[in-house]
Design a protein around this motif. Structure first.
Motif, PDB file in Angstrom:
ATOM      1  N   ILE A  22      21.523 -21.756 -45.784  1.00 45.74           N
ATOM      2  CA  ILE A  22      22.551 -22.804 -45.759  1.00 45.74           C
ATOM      3  C   ILE A  22      22.186 -23.920 -46.722  1.00 45.74           C
ATOM      4  O   ILE A  22      23.018 -24.387 -47.514  1.00 45.74           O
ATOM      5  CB  ILE A  22      22.740 -23.352 -44.329  1.00 45.74           C
ATOM      6  CG1 ILE A  22      23.354 -22.292 -43.420  1.00 45.74           C
ATOM      7  CG2 ILE A  22      23.605 -24.614 -44.331  1.00 45.74           C
ATOM      8  CD1 ILE A  22      23.348 -22.659 -41.953  1.00 45.74           C
ATOM      9  N   LEU A  26      24.443 -24.688 -50.086  1.00 41.79           N
ATOM     10  CA  LEU A  26      25.136 -25.974 -50.177  1.00 41.79           C
ATOM     11  C   LEU A  26      24.653 -26.811 -51.356  1.00 41.79           C
ATOM     12  O   LEU A  26      25.465 -27.433 -52.048  1.00 41.79           O
ATOM     13  CB  LEU A  26      24.977 -26.761 -48.879  1.00 41.79           C
ATOM     14  CG  LEU A  26      25.851 -26.296 -47.723  1.00 41.79           C
ATOM     15  CD1 LEU A  26      25.575 -27.122 -46.483  1.00 41.79           C
ATOM     16  CD2 LEU A  26      27.321 -26.379 -48.087  1.00 41.79           C
ATOM     17  N   ASN A  30      27.073 -27.688 -54.448  1.00 42.71           N
ATOM     18  CA  ASN A  30      27.284 -29.110 -54.720  1.00 42.71           C
ATOM     19  C   ASN A  30      26.903 -29.469 -56.159  1.00 42.71           C
ATOM     20  O   ASN A  30      27.600 -30.245 -56.818  1.00 42.71           O
ATOM     21  CB  ASN A  30      26.509 -29.961 -53.727  1.00 42.71           C
ATOM     22  CG  ASN A  30      27.153 -31.299 -53.491  1.00 42.71           C
ATOM     23  OD1 ASN A  30      28.328 -31.497 -53.770  1.00 42.71           O
ATOM     24  ND2 ASN A  30      26.385 -32.235 -52.975  1.00 42.71           N
ATOM     25  N   LEU A  41      30.774 -32.119 -52.787  1.00 42.21           N
ATOM     26  CA  LEU A  41      31.106 -32.171 -51.368  1.00 42.21           C
ATOM     27  C   LEU A  41      30.389 -33.359 -50.742  1.00 42.21           C
ATOM     28  O   LEU A  41      29.169 -33.470 -50.840  1.00 42.21           O
ATOM     29  CB  LEU A  41      30.677 -30.876 -50.680  1.00 42.21           C
ATOM     30  CG  LEU A  41      31.246 -29.582 -51.251  1.00 42.21           C
ATOM     31  CD1 LEU A  41      30.538 -28.386 -50.639  1.00 42.21           C
ATOM     32  CD2 LEU A  41      32.732 -29.515 -51.004  1.00 42.21           C
ATOM     33  N   TRP A  43      30.010 -34.092 -47.578  1.00 42.24           N
ATOM     34  CA  TRP A  43      29.329 -33.789 -46.328  1.00 42.24           C
ATOM     35  C   TRP A  43      28.125 -32.872 -46.515  1.00 42.24           C
ATOM     36  O   TRP A  43      27.330 -32.703 -45.587  1.00 42.24           O
ATOM     37  CB  TRP A  43      30.302 -33.134 -45.344  1.00 42.24           C
ATOM     38  CG  TRP A  43      31.044 -31.968 -45.935  1.00 42.24           C
ATOM     39  CD1 TRP A  43      32.250 -32.006 -46.561  1.00 42.24           C
ATOM     40  CD2 TRP A  43      30.612 -30.610 -45.976  1.00 42.24           C
ATOM     41  NE1 TRP A  43      32.599 -30.753 -46.997  1.00 42.24           N
ATOM     42  CE2 TRP A  43      31.607 -29.870 -46.639  1.00 42.24           C
ATOM     43  CE3 TRP A  43      29.487 -29.942 -45.513  1.00 42.24           C
ATOM     44  CZ2 TRP A  43      31.510 -28.505 -46.856  1.00 42.24           C
ATOM     45  CZ3 TRP A  43      29.392 -28.574 -45.726  1.00 42.24           C
ATOM     46  CH2 TRP A  43      30.400 -27.870 -46.390  1.00 42.24           C
ATOM     47  N   SER A  44      27.964 -32.258 -47.686  1.00 37.51           N
ATOM     48  CA  SER A  44      26.900 -31.262 -47.849  1.00 37.51           C
ATOM     49  C   SER A  44      25.498 -31.873 -47.761  1.00 37.51           C
ATOM     50  O   SER A  44      24.577 -31.232 -47.268  1.00 37.51           O
ATOM     51  CB  SER A  44      27.062 -30.520 -49.175  1.00 37.51           C
ATOM     52  OG  SER A  44      26.785 -31.372 -50.255  1.00 37.51           O
ATOM     53  N   GLU A  45      25.339 -33.100 -48.229  1.00 41.65           N
ATOM     54  CA  GLU A  45      24.017 -33.738 -48.153  1.00 41.65           C
ATOM     55  C   GLU A  45      23.586 -33.955 -46.706  1.00 41.65           C
ATOM     56  O   GLU A  45      22.422 -33.770 -46.370  1.00 41.65           O
ATOM     57  CB  GLU A  45      24.025 -35.051 -48.917  1.00 41.65           C
ATOM     58  CG  GLU A  45      24.137 -34.859 -50.415  1.00 41.65           C
ATOM     59  CD  GLU A  45      24.187 -36.176 -51.170  1.00 41.65           C
ATOM     60  OE1 GLU A  45      23.644 -37.174 -50.652  1.00 41.65           O
ATOM     61  OE2 GLU A  45      24.754 -36.190 -52.264  1.00 41.65           O
ATOM     62  N   VAL A  47      24.594 -32.156 -44.083  1.00 44.08           N
ATOM     63  CA  VAL A  47      24.287 -30.842 -43.498  1.00 44.08           C
ATOM     64  C   VAL A  47      22.917 -30.363 -43.975  1.00 44.08           C
ATOM     65  O   VAL A  47      22.128 -29.837 -43.185  1.00 44.08           O
ATOM     66  CB  VAL A  47      25.388 -29.812 -43.847  1.00 44.08           C
ATOM     67  CG1 VAL A  47      24.983 -28.412 -43.432  1.00 44.08           C
ATOM     68  CG2 VAL A  47      26.700 -30.190 -43.195  1.00 44.08           C
ATOM     69  N   CYS A  48      22.621 -30.574 -45.261  1.00 46.72           N
ATOM     70  CA  CYS A  48      21.300 -30.195 -45.792  1.00 46.72           C
ATOM     71  C   CYS A  48      20.190 -30.984 -45.107  1.00 46.72           C
ATOM     72  O   CYS A  48      19.129 -30.437 -44.791  1.00 46.72           O
ATOM     73  CB  CYS A  48      21.252 -30.408 -47.303  1.00 46.72           C
ATOM     74  SG  CYS A  48      22.266 -29.242 -48.221  1.00 46.72           S
ATOM     75  N   CYS A  51      19.721 -29.500 -41.689  1.00 42.44           N
ATOM     76  CA  CYS A  51      19.004 -28.214 -41.784  1.00 42.44           C
ATOM     77  C   CYS A  51      17.517 -28.430 -42.023  1.00 42.44           C
ATOM     78  O   CYS A  51      16.686 -27.734 -41.445  1.00 42.44           O
ATOM     79  CB  CYS A  51      19.592 -27.363 -42.914  1.00 42.44           C
ATOM     80  SG  CYS A  51      21.183 -26.645 -42.544  1.00 42.44           S
TER      81      CYS A  51
END
Length: 161
Positions: A22, A26, A30, A41, A43-45, A47-48, A51
């Motif tokens: 993931i 992402l 990105n 994106l 929101w990707s930071e 989520v990363c 994770c």
């Protein structure tokens, strides 16, 4: 039964692999979106980051199960062999107590943050979900610590005989 044994041996590896996939996907998407379209994106930071935090806490159970943690064992090298196994048991019991304390404390912190309703600025999630990583990680570490003692019990009895 085979599947259960596989999960026992590879649970943390599976979870860590999913988080790594993931994270990698992402970040790659990105970067490509930012350089090609000029915007990524938002929101990707977050989520990363989640994770990465979750994978950090799941790593604890992995090194306990594999006995691959860093340790200072100079005391074990200078004491007689009969005392060596006693020290190992003391360390394992202290490890269980330590992770039990951290697990209970992490539940309290999680409940406190959840009750406060603090949200993540990027995604709008309750910040308690990031603290849930501590709960899962310390629970996994506690279970793995108990499991290591149970798995090593026959070996320790054999050494004492």
């Amino acid at each position: 039964m085979k599947a259960l044994k596989w999960v026992d041996l590879h649970f943390e590896e599976l979870v860590l692999t999913v988080f790594l996939i993931i994270l990698s996907v992402l970040i790659t998407v990105n970067v490509v979106l930012r350089y090609i379209l000029g915007s990524g994106l938002t929101w990707s930071e977050a989520v990363c980051r989640y994770c990465l935090v979750y994978s950090t806490f799941f790593t604890i159970g992995h090194w306990i199960r594999r006995s691959s943690g860093i340790s200072v064992d100079f005391v074990l090298q200078i004491v007689p062999h009969s005392v060596n196994s006693l020290f190992c048991w003391i360390v394992r019991v202290m490890q269980i107590l330590f992770f039990g304390f951290l697990f209970i404390s992490s539940i309290r912190v999680f409940c406190s943050v959840y009750a406060s309703g603090t949200t993540d600025g990027t995604m709008g999630f309750n910040m308690a979900y990031i603290y849930l990583a501590c709960v899962f990680g310390f629970l996994d570490a506690l279970i793995r610590s108990i499991q290591v003692i149970i798995l090593n019990l026959p070996m320790m009895r054999h050494k004492e005989a």
